[in-house]
Design a protein around this motif. Structure first.
Motif: not given
Ligand code: SF4
Ligand code: 5AD
Length: 453
Positions: A174, A176-178, A180-181, A183, A218, A253, A281, A293
């Motif tokens: 992914c 996107n680098f939200c 909080f995340c 992943v 993702q 997303h 979210q 987001r």
């Molecule tokens: Fe990527 Fe989903 Fe994590 Fe956002 S919440 S960084 S879209 S995996």
């Protein structure tokens, strides 16, 4: 210390690293991990390991870990503790940790828990047999958590018993680098599998009896295939160029869900199921901005309205985080009203959990744990009040249900409606894999009861 060597090639080639020994994999977290576990079992079976049901029967134990929140990480550590005791009694037992905690912690894991024999990252599953071979050769403190940044994403689905409905990876990672995340750090950069590979894969699964695939990633709707093929194009191709009966996908997303994709779902509604998991979210635009987001509350609600207009009977579910840093009571209330306005029958809600490497973990104004717990409880209460009434409208309706399995003893069938509801009714095992009409007699938010027509 990356410690992979070439001298085990011969061991790997003899396809008998396992010598019939038992392997047990403990799986945490998301569907991606479930699929990865299937891949690990398949690869290890090729090396003559035998999958076993209980860790006590194994010579090799692998923990496929999750680090999306702190709780599953704790569970991994407590399970490591259990397996350590088993290893004290049986020193030849090998223990490995893979998945997102393996990727995140690398050598720290072995430093903290020296009884762990090897650690491997999310991009190194296909090299697992080699790592296991080295471990059985007696090498210690093995770590392979490299990301294969340049390598294309070429994998064929490896599921031992795909059954009626199965998952097919289409993207990994992914970008996107939200805030909080974790992943993007544990799964690396986003990559898409080539379209033709996916189609061939699905055709093979159909030959093995699969009726439904869920395209998995993702962030599936930022799929980029060869020659500018996007996710909508992929969906249309799967619908028209394979014989799979039902298509689902997860996770989408909101920023990438466009009219073209909605139109494609509608155009292929005989195959593409009218269910969308669309995490919002937070219902508050200031928080959404802090989360990175890339949409506002209003834009999300507009998307929902657009989808409801384009796809008749569309059903949504969503993910929600409460207690993101700085979230005020008023801002939390925006989340509650968003659940109500969106009319979500199913929600997956979590307390914000600070994760390593992420921006939000460093934000000031972290919300107290008790406040988070209280908000989560109130959100679930508000949802409960609404969801039971919301699903009442399904009672008396007839739904098309794909039968997934039967409890042979009681003749109870379990299947899924087009809107992704679990439906229970009485029937016989010959119905497995068939799509049947079921009249709903009782509807709860997550599960329906019905009668075969
Ligand atoms: Fe990527 Fe989903 Fe994590 Fe956002 S919440 S960084 S879209 S995996
Ligand atoms: N804290 C709480 N929940 C999180 N999620 C992702 N990261 C965190 C975190 N740090 C949730 C999001 C995501 C789902 C898979 O997990 O809601 O959509």
């Amino acid at each position: 210390m990356e410690n992979t060597s070439q001298n085990t090639e011969s061991l790997q080639q003899n396809n008998d690293i396992g010598q019939g020994r038992g392997v047990y994999i403990s799986t945490y977290g998301c569907q991606m991990n479930v699929n990865d576990t299937e891949r690990m079992y398949s690869l290890l079976e090729m090396q003559n390991f035998t999958p076993v049901e209980k860790p006590e029967d194994a010579s090799l134990i692998i923990i496929n870990s999750c680090s999306v929140r702190e709780k599953p990480v704790h569970k991994v550590y407590s399970e490591v503790g259990t397996f350590r005791k088993m290893k004290e009694k049986n020193p030849s037992l090998k223990i490995g940790v893979g998945g997102c905690v393996g990727q995140q912690e690398k050598e720290n894991l072995i430093k903290n828990q020296p009884m762990i024999d090897f650690v491997f990252g999310t991009d190194q599953i296909d090299n697992l047999p080699q790592l296991v071979a080295q471990s059985f050769e007696g090498e210690k403190r093995l770590i392979n958590a490299k990301f294969e940044h340049r390598a294309p994403y070429h994998i064929e689905t490896m599921v031992r018993n795909p059954g009626v409905a199965t998952f097919v990876n289409i993207t990994k990672g992914c970008d996107n680098f939200c805030t909080f995340c974790v992943v993007p750090y544990t799964r690396g950069r986003e990559k898409s599998r080539p379209l033709q590979h996916i189609l061939t894969d699905i055709r093979h699964l159909v030959k093995r009896g699969v009726k439904e695939v869920t395209l998995l990633g993702q962030n599936v709707n930022s799929y980029k295939g060869e020659e500018d093929i996007d996710f909508a194009d992929l969906l249309a191709k799967v619908a028209t160029e394979t014989d799979v009966e039902r298509i689902r996908f997860t996770t989408s997303h909101p920023k990438d869900f466009n009219q073209k994709l909605a139109d494609t779902m509608a155009a292929h509604q005989n195959k593409v199921m009218e269910y969308i998991h669309l995490p919002f979210q937070s219902g508050n635009t200031r928080i959404l901005e802090k989360m990175n987001r890339n949409y506002t509350r209003e834009q999300y609600l507009e998307k929902i309205a657009m989808l409801k207009k384009t796809i008749p009977n569309v059903v949504f579910s969503t993910d929600i985080i409460v207690g993101f840093p700085g979230e005020t009571e008023e801002e939390f209330q925006d989340t509650v009203t968003m659940v109500q306005e969106g009319g979500f029958e199913t929600i997956f809600a979590f307390k914000y959990s600070p994760r390593p490497f992420t921006k939000a973990a460093k934000f000031e104004e972290q919300v107290d744990e008790e406040v988070k717990t209280d908000r989560l409880n109130r959100l679930f209460d508000a949802h409960d009040k609404m969801a039971f009434d919301l699903v009442k409208r399904y009672e008396g309706q007839t739904m098309q249900v794909l039968v997934e399995n039967v409890d042979r003893e009681h003749g109870k069938i379990q299947g899924r409606s087009t809107g992704n509801k679990l439906v229970h009714f009485l029937g016989t095992p010959d119905l497995i894999g068939k799509t049947v009409n079921v009249k709903i007699t009782k509807a709860f938010p997550a599960v329906f009861r019905g009668e075969l027509i």
